[in-house]
Design an enzyme around this catalytic site. Structure first.
Site, PDB file in Angstrom:
ATOM      1  NE  ARG A  19      -0.201 -34.598  30.136  1.00  0.00           N
ATOM      2  CZ  ARG A  19       0.326 -36.429  30.217  1.00  0.00           C
ATOM      3  NH1 ARG A  19       0.257 -36.245  28.329  1.00  0.00           N
ATOM      4  NH2 ARG A  19       0.185 -37.315  30.346  1.00  0.00           N
TER       5      ARG A  19
ATOM      6  CB  ALA B  44      -9.441 -20.686  27.897  1.00  0.00           C
TER       7      ALA B  44
ATOM      8  CB  SER C  37      10.744  -0.649  15.471  1.00  0.00           C
ATOM      9  OG  SER C  37      11.363  -1.942  15.589  1.00  0.00           O
TER      10      SER C  37
ATOM     11  CB  VAL D 116       4.489   0.194  -3.196  1.00  0.00           C
ATOM     12  CG1 VAL D 116       5.298   0.413  -4.753  1.00  0.00           C
ATOM     13  CG2 VAL D 116       5.812   0.102  -2.320  1.00  0.00           C
TER      14      VAL D 116
ATOM     15  CB  THR E 276       3.572  -6.172  18.113  1.00  0.00           C
ATOM     16  OG1 THR E 276       2.828  -6.862  18.463  1.00  0.00           O
ATOM     17  CG2 THR E 276       2.769  -4.547  18.786  1.00  0.00           C
TER      18      THR E 276
ATOM     19  CG  ASP F 161       7.266  -0.996  22.624  1.00  0.00           C
ATOM     20  OD1 ASP F 161       7.732  -2.300  22.140  1.00  0.00           O
ATOM     21  OD2 ASP F 161       7.296  -1.791  23.929  1.00  0.00           O
TER      22      ASP F 161
ATOM     23  CB  ALA G 125      -1.384   0.220   1.073  1.00  0.00           C
TER      24      ALA G 125
ATOM     25  N   GLY H 193       3.414 -13.091  24.330  1.00  0.00           N
ATOM     26  CA  GLY H 193       3.467 -11.855  24.524  1.00  0.00           C
ATOM     27  C   GLY H 193       4.435 -11.750  25.830  1.00  0.00           C
ATOM     28  NE  ARG H 194       9.535  -9.750  23.505  1.00  0.00           N
ATOM     29  CZ  ARG H 194      10.292  -8.908  22.711  1.00  0.00           C
ATOM     30  NH1 ARG H 194      11.532  -9.252  22.409  1.00  0.00           N
ATOM     31  NH2 ARG H 194       9.657  -7.467  21.551  1.00  0.00           N
TER      32      ARG H 194
ATOM     33  CG  ASP I 274       2.986  -4.649  22.815  1.00  0.00           C
ATOM     34  OD1 ASP I 274       3.803  -4.340  21.399  1.00  0.00           O
ATOM     35  OD2 ASP I 274       3.607  -5.421  23.694  1.00  0.00           O
TER      36      ASP I 274
ATOM     37  CD  GLN J 136       1.403 -18.060  20.156  1.00  0.00           C
ATOM     38  OE1 GLN J 136       0.455 -16.988  20.664  1.00  0.00           O
ATOM     39  NE2 GLN J 136       2.620 -18.063  20.309  1.00  0.00           N
TER      40      GLN J 136
HETATM   41  P1  ADP Z   1       9.828  -4.110  18.194  1.00  0.00           P
HETATM   42  O1  ADP Z   1       9.691  -2.608  17.343  1.00  0.00           O
HETATM   43  O2  ADP Z   1       9.413  -5.056  17.400  1.00  0.00           O
HETATM   44  O3  ADP Z   1       8.746  -3.876  19.207  1.00  0.00           O
HETATM   45  P2  ADP Z   1      11.918  -4.465  19.321  1.00  0.00           P
HETATM   46  O4  ADP Z   1      11.612  -4.024  20.726  1.00  0.00           O
HETATM   47  O5  ADP Z   1      12.960  -5.932  19.253  1.00  0.00           O
HETATM   48  O6  ADP Z   1      10.879  -4.816  18.250  1.00  0.00           O
HETATM   49  O7  ADP Z   1      12.560  -3.783  18.303  1.00  0.00           O
HETATM   50  C1  ADP Z   1      13.126  -3.679  17.159  1.00  0.00           C
HETATM   51  C2  ADP Z   1      14.783  -2.959  16.955  1.00  0.00           C
HETATM   52  O8  ADP Z   1      14.165  -1.263  17.067  1.00  0.00           O
HETATM   53  C3  ADP Z   1      15.523  -2.964  18.163  1.00  0.00           C
HETATM   54  O9  ADP Z   1      16.505  -3.947  17.328  1.00  0.00           O
HETATM   55  C4  ADP Z   1      16.645  -1.730  18.365  1.00  0.00           C
HETATM   56  O10 ADP Z   1      16.612  -2.019  16.590  1.00  0.00           O
HETATM   57  C5  ADP Z   1      15.293  -0.186  17.917  1.00  0.00           C
HETATM   58  N1  ADP Z   1      14.922   0.022  19.122  1.00  0.00           N
HETATM   59  C6  ADP Z   1      14.292  -0.707  20.334  1.00  0.00           C
HETATM   60  N2  ADP Z   1      14.756  -0.072  21.496  1.00  0.00           N
HETATM   61  C7  ADP Z   1      15.008   0.985  20.533  1.00  0.00           C
HETATM   62  C8  ADP Z   1      15.193   2.354  21.556  1.00  0.00           C
HETATM   63  N3  ADP Z   1      15.373   2.699  23.113  1.00  0.00           N
HETATM   64  N4  ADP Z   1      15.885   3.357  21.419  1.00  0.00           N
HETATM   65  C9  ADP Z   1      16.315   3.352  19.942  1.00  0.00           C
HETATM   66  N5  ADP Z   1      16.028   1.954  18.926  1.00  0.00           N
HETATM   67  C10 ADP Z   1      15.402   0.463  19.833  1.00  0.00           C
END
Ligand code: ADP
Length: 333
Positions: free
Chosen positions: A251, A193, A111, A30, A132, A109, A28, A177-178, A136, A259
């Site tokens: 179990r 459930a 990224s 592009v 994600t 969050d 989308a 869900g870490r 979250d 997932q």
């Molecule tokens: P997601 O984006 O799915 O939440 P991550 O938390 O693993 O996944 O973050 C993905 C990438 O985003 C990281 O590997 C890093 O390159 C960047 N990133 C994560 N947290 C930060 C931060 N606090 N400041 C700058 N870059 C971050």
């Protein structure tokens, strides 16, 4: 006669964990940009690719035949060096040297936090799109990938339930869900459930044991416990502790990476497409350091900081309803 103007050019990157719906979003970005007379380049391998100066041309045909595919054709990466301010500064210089009119970051969050840091140091505007399977991300009620993950996990629980019922067993099923239990709450309600355990509303082993005993007294011969990965020890620890306390054999099934993959649901294709087009529109309207959010049924633009500074959504009502409908929980006081 003035010299020919370079077209408006957008770079797009996917960062962090992959999920279904990313390809619909990239497609989308592009195609809506091209429909608008703009051009798009892809940055492969997330922020690592940005640092390495990697780019790939993206044209109408490069995003053909991908709307139904999970993962991301751009590839993605975790690149933790990006948390280092010196690295971000260098990435900002790399970004500016691409000479584009904006960058779209599709990420979680983490990224989007990186995207904001980048936007503070680069001249190039940056717009974020939330993705994600955990749903979250702050600043939005929905992130790309969630709906598909719920459906995948619910199908898996349905299959486990056949065995649970036939063998009259208790199963603890761990879903991703870490840190958050949005996915677990959705899966718990949708799969019927008996117990849903999430970090936001922890239950003691004793409370769970009592609920299972109440179920047994009522003639319930099997139960499904949905556990969010982010609960300390996950499903394995809970199963051990429950077995110790009740003598039940519990179990364990850890759903894991199944997932994250698979063809995106219609919802994730639709949301991915809309998020992508909204991000392009935002850049064209000179948004800088903003994210696209989905709030009360419409798309909104928020400062990127909302992605990690605002509390992420949590469906407390789903969790409560799942327990109420299980029929083995005392009414809340
Ligand atoms: P997601 O984006 O799915 O939440 P991550 O938390 O693993 O996944 O973050 C993905 C990438 O985003 C990281 O590997 C890093 O390159 C960047 N990133 C994560 N947290 C930060 C931060 N606090 N400041 C700058 N870059 C971050």
């Amino acid at each position: 006669v003035g010299k020919k103007q370079r077209p408006f050019t957008i770079a797009v990157v996917t960062s962090g964990g992959d999920c279904p719906g990313l390809n619909a979003c990239v497609r989308a970005v592009v195609r809506s940009a091209i429909a608008d007379g703009a051009e798009v380049i892809g940055i492969p391998h997330g922020y690592r690719g940005l640092m390495a100066g990697e780019t790939q041309p993206l044209e109408t045909r490069s995003v053909g035949g991908i709307i139904h595919l999970g993962g991301t054709i751009l590839r993605t990466a975790r690149y933790n060096e990006f948390k280092d301010p010196a690295v971000i500064k260098q990435a900002a210089e790399r970004l500016d040297s691409l000479d584009v009119d904006g960058l779209i970051v599709v990420g979680g969050d983490g990224s989007l936090r990186g995207a904001w840091e980048l936007s503070q140091l680069a001249r190039t505007p940056v717009v974020g799109v939330p993705k994600t399977i955990d749903n979250d991300v702050g600043g939005t009620d929905y992130a790309i990938g969630f709906d598909t993950a719920v459906n995948t996990a619910v199908r898996a629980v349905d299959q486990i339930r056949d065995t649970a019922v036939s063998h009259e067993r208790v199963f603890a099923v761990e879903v991703m869900g870490r840190e958050r239990g949005y996915l677990a709450a959705a899966v718990g309600l949708a799969s019927g459930a008996e117990v849903v355990v999430v970090p936001e509303a922890p239950l003691s082993v004793d409370e769970i044991a009592q609920a299972l005993r109440r179920g047994a007294v009522k003639g319930k011969n099997s139960s499904i416990i949905v556990v969010a990965e982010g609960c300390p020890g996950g499903a394995r620890r809970l199963a051990e502790e429950l077995a110790r306390e009740t003598g039940y054999e519990v179990r364990v099934a850890v759903l894991g990476y199944i997932q994250r993959g698979g063809p995106p649901s219609a919802t994730d294709r639709i949301m991915g497409s809309q998020f992508g087009a909204e991000a392009v529109a935002a850049l064209r309207e000179e948004a800088r350091s903003q994210m696209i959010g989905w709030r009360e049924g419409r798309f909104v633009r928020r400062e990127l900081t909302a992605a990690w500074q605002e509390a992420p959504p949590f469906p407390d009502d789903w969790l409560k309803l799942a327990h109420r409908l299980a029929g083995i929980w005392p009414a809340p006081a």
